[in-house]
Structures are given as C-alpha cells and as structure tokens.
Design an enzyme around this catalytic site. Structure first.
Site, short mmCIF file in Angstrom:
data_model
loop_
_atom_site.label_atom_id
_atom_site.label_comp_id
_atom_site.label_asym_id
_atom_site.label_seq_id
_atom_site.Cartn_x
_atom_site.Cartn_y
_atom_site.Cartn_z
N HIS A 1 -9.52 1.20 4.84
CA HIS A 1 -8.26 1.42 5.56
C HIS A 1 -8.51 2.38 6.73
O HIS A 1 -9.29 3.33 6.61
CB HIS A 1 -7.21 2.00 4.62
CG HIS A 1 -5.84 1.93 5.22
ND1 HIS A 1 -5.42 2.82 6.17
CD2 HIS A 1 -4.83 1.04 5.04
CE1 HIS A 1 -4.18 2.49 6.54
NE2 HIS A 1 -3.80 1.41 5.88
N SER B 1 3.20 -2.25 10.53
CA SER B 1 4.64 -2.33 10.83
C SER B 1 5.23 -3.69 10.49
O SER B 1 6.14 -4.17 11.17
CB SER B 1 4.92 -1.96 12.28
OG SER B 1 4.52 -0.61 12.53
N GLU C 1 -5.63 -5.02 10.31
CA GLU C 1 -4.62 -4.00 10.57
C GLU C 1 -4.95 -3.27 11.88
O GLU C 1 -5.76 -2.33 11.87
CB GLU C 1 -4.61 -2.97 9.43
CG GLU C 1 -4.25 -3.55 8.08
CD GLU C 1 -3.62 -2.51 7.16
OE1 GLU C 1 -2.58 -2.80 6.57
OE2 GLU C 1 -4.16 -1.40 7.04
N ASN D 1 0.88 -1.18 0.00
CA ASN D 1 0.00 0.00 0.00
C ASN D 1 0.91 1.22 0.00
O ASN D 1 1.51 1.55 1.02
CB ASN D 1 -0.89 -0.03 1.25
CG ASN D 1 -1.76 1.22 1.36
OD1 ASN D 1 -1.80 2.05 0.45
ND2 ASN D 1 -2.45 1.35 2.49
N GLY E 1 2.34 2.11 11.01
CA GLY E 1 3.30 3.19 10.91
C GLY E 1 3.96 3.55 12.22
O GLY E 1 4.63 4.57 12.34
N LYS F 1 0.10 4.22 -0.20
CA LYS F 1 -0.53 5.41 0.42
C LYS F 1 -0.24 6.63 -0.46
O LYS F 1 -0.23 6.50 -1.68
CB LYS F 1 -0.05 5.57 1.86
CG LYS F 1 -0.21 4.26 2.67
CD LYS F 1 0.00 4.40 4.14
CE LYS F 1 -0.21 3.06 4.82
NZ LYS F 1 -0.12 3.12 6.27
N GLU G 1 -6.84 4.71 7.89
CA GLU G 1 -6.55 6.13 7.61
C GLU G 1 -7.74 6.80 6.94
O GLU G 1 -8.00 7.98 7.14
CB GLU G 1 -5.28 6.24 6.75
CG GLU G 1 -4.04 5.95 7.59
CD GLU G 1 -2.87 5.35 6.83
OE1 GLU G 1 -2.86 5.43 5.59
OE2 GLU G 1 -1.97 4.80 7.49
P1 13P Z 1 2.91 0.21 7.78
O1 13P Z 1 3.42 -1.08 7.20
O2 13P Z 1 3.68 1.41 7.31
O3 13P Z 1 2.74 0.14 9.27
O4 13P Z 1 1.43 0.41 7.18
C1 13P Z 1 0.57 -0.65 7.20
C2 13P Z 1 -0.62 -0.27 6.42
O5 13P Z 1 -1.35 0.63 6.78
C3 13P Z 1 -0.87 -0.99 5.17
O6 13P Z 1 -2.13 -0.69 4.66
#
Ligand code: 13P
Length: 251
Positions: free
Chosen positions: A96, A214, A168, A9, A174, A11, A98
């Site tokens: 997601h 992560s 997740e 992803n 993150g 982002k 976010e």
């Molecule tokens: P990270 O791997 O940066 O923690 O992000 C995970 C994520 O949100 C994948 O969609």
C-alpha cells in the site's frame, strides 16, 4: 473467468468493539442479499482473531494490512505471515502506498513480503500506483511496470495466479479525487498486458485487478463498468455499512 472483489481497507480505524459490531451488522445485511462479488475486510492485526471467530467466511472474508519481510525472530513489533495465517485470515494487503511512503517499504522488501505471504497460503492484495508528480511527468506506466517487475516477477505463474492486484494512484487516495474512467481503463489494460507478456494470456485472464482511490457509492458503478476493472479496494467508504453495502451492490 476471474473473481469480482470488493475489499475494504480499514487502515488504522475502528476499535475492536467497533470492528466486531461492524462485521456483525454487515454480515446480517449481506445474508439477505444476492451478492455477486467476494467481500473482504482487511482489518488491524489485533482484530483478526476476534473477527475471524464471528464471521461466516462464505459471506465475509478476512485479511490483514501488512506482513513482515522476515519469517520470525528478533524483529520487535512485527507480525509474520505465519502469524496472520494462524488467525484464519486468508488475505493480506501488501505494498500500500501509505506503507511505501510512511514506512519506507521498497519494491525489494515487498518482494520478500509477497513470497512469505504466498509461502503461508495468504493471498496478497498487491497495491501499485504512481504519485501525482509521476503522473504529471507521464511516468505512470514505467512506475507501475517497475513495481510489478521488482516485487512480483520472481514468482511462478502458479503463484502469480493467486495474487490480486490493486491499482491505487497515490494522488487519488483519501483526496476525493478519483482517476477518470479513461485513466483507470488505460492503466488496467496496461497492467493486464504486462501480465500477458510475462505469464501469458491465461494467467492474465484469471488475475483480478481492483481499483482503489476515493471510490465511493456514487462513482463505483462507472468505475466497475470498465472491462478490465474487477472490483475495488475501498478505504474511507468501507468504514460505513451503508456506503460499503452500496458499493458491493454495484455488482
Ligand atoms: P480511499 O478510498 O479512502 O481513497 O482509500 C483508498 C485506499 O487506500 C484503499 O487501500
């Protein structure tokens, strides 16, 4: 029985040029390797067309990171599932955290997004996960079950089989803090049990459940060793060729 999948992803990262050179290099490296999982990159909308044109989808598959909760019309700035499908992309990340947190997406708006994605033959990579507060007050199972029920359980078993789930935990995204192997195995087992109860064992056995949060080249092996973990949805570590490749090679 079910597919192992590593999905990146991106982002809101990488310009178009950076994205193109990344997938070119990734594909040339993957070509010479024995890869035992599907590799998907979920890129910003405006990269989809250019990237689709240069990839061999037998090696790298392509996805978006969202689709609108309406089919078409006066929704300035939105991108529909049909538009995404028309680029050649086959996958779309939905739900997601976010987007749930920053853009106020709800279980109900996500239900509409999932239905529209499926109607347009896109495969949703549907994200579910609890916040730190919810985990601390031991509400994680209830949160996950509600997210699944409210957004997914109106769809037929036939459609549900097409969906990829991604657990997740919000507190692990993150942050550098990964859920422990036990926490991941417990939650993935719980998620599969919810699917068994609603759609039966055969559908549950076919559903790939990815872990995200992560996940990196150092912890991937331990995470993917869990029998109910079918791969990963990778954020930060999917942005560099070396780390993404090492995670893919874990399979
Ligand atoms: P990270 O791997 O940066 O923690 O992000 C995970 C994520 O949100 C994948 O969609």
């Amino acid at each position: 029985m079910r597919k192992s999948i590593i999905a990146g992803n991106w982002k809101m990262n990488k310009t178009l040029q950076e994205g193109i050179s990344f997938v070119k290099e990734l594909e040339s490296k993957l070509k010479n390797k024995n890869v035992n999982c599907d590799v998907i990159v979920c890129v910003p909308f405006i990269h989809l067309v250019s990237i689709y044109e240069i990839i061999d989808t037998k090696i790298i598959k392509l996805g978006a990171q969202n689709n609108a909760d309406n089919s078409y019309g006066a929704y300035t700035g939105e991108i529909s599932a049909a538009m995404i499908a028309s680029t050649g992309a086959k996958y779309v990340i939905l739900g997601h955290s976010e987007r749930r947190v920053f853009y106020k997406e709800t279980n109900l708006s996500l239900k509409k997004k999932v239905e529209l994605a499926l109607k347009n033959n896109l495969i949703p990579i549907f994200c579910i996960g609890e916040s730190l507060e919810e985990r601390k007050s031991a509400k994680q199972n209830m949160v996950i079950e509600t997210q699944m029920k409210d957004s997914l359980f109106s769809i037929s078993a036939n459609d549900f089989e097409k969906i990829i789930l991604a657990y997740e935990p919000v507190w692990a995204i993150g942050t550098g803090e990964t859920a422990t192997s036990n926490q991941i195995q417990d939650m993935h087992t719980f998620i599969r049990k919810i699917i068994v109860n609603k759609y039966g064992q055969a559908v549950a056995n076919k559903t790939s459940i990815l872990y995200g949060g992560s996940c990196n080249e150092n912890n991937a092996k331990e995470i993917f060793a869990n029998s109910n973990v079918d791969g990963g949805l990778i954020g930060g570590a999917s942005l560099k060729i070396d780390t993404f490749l090492q995670i893919i090679e874990t399979f």
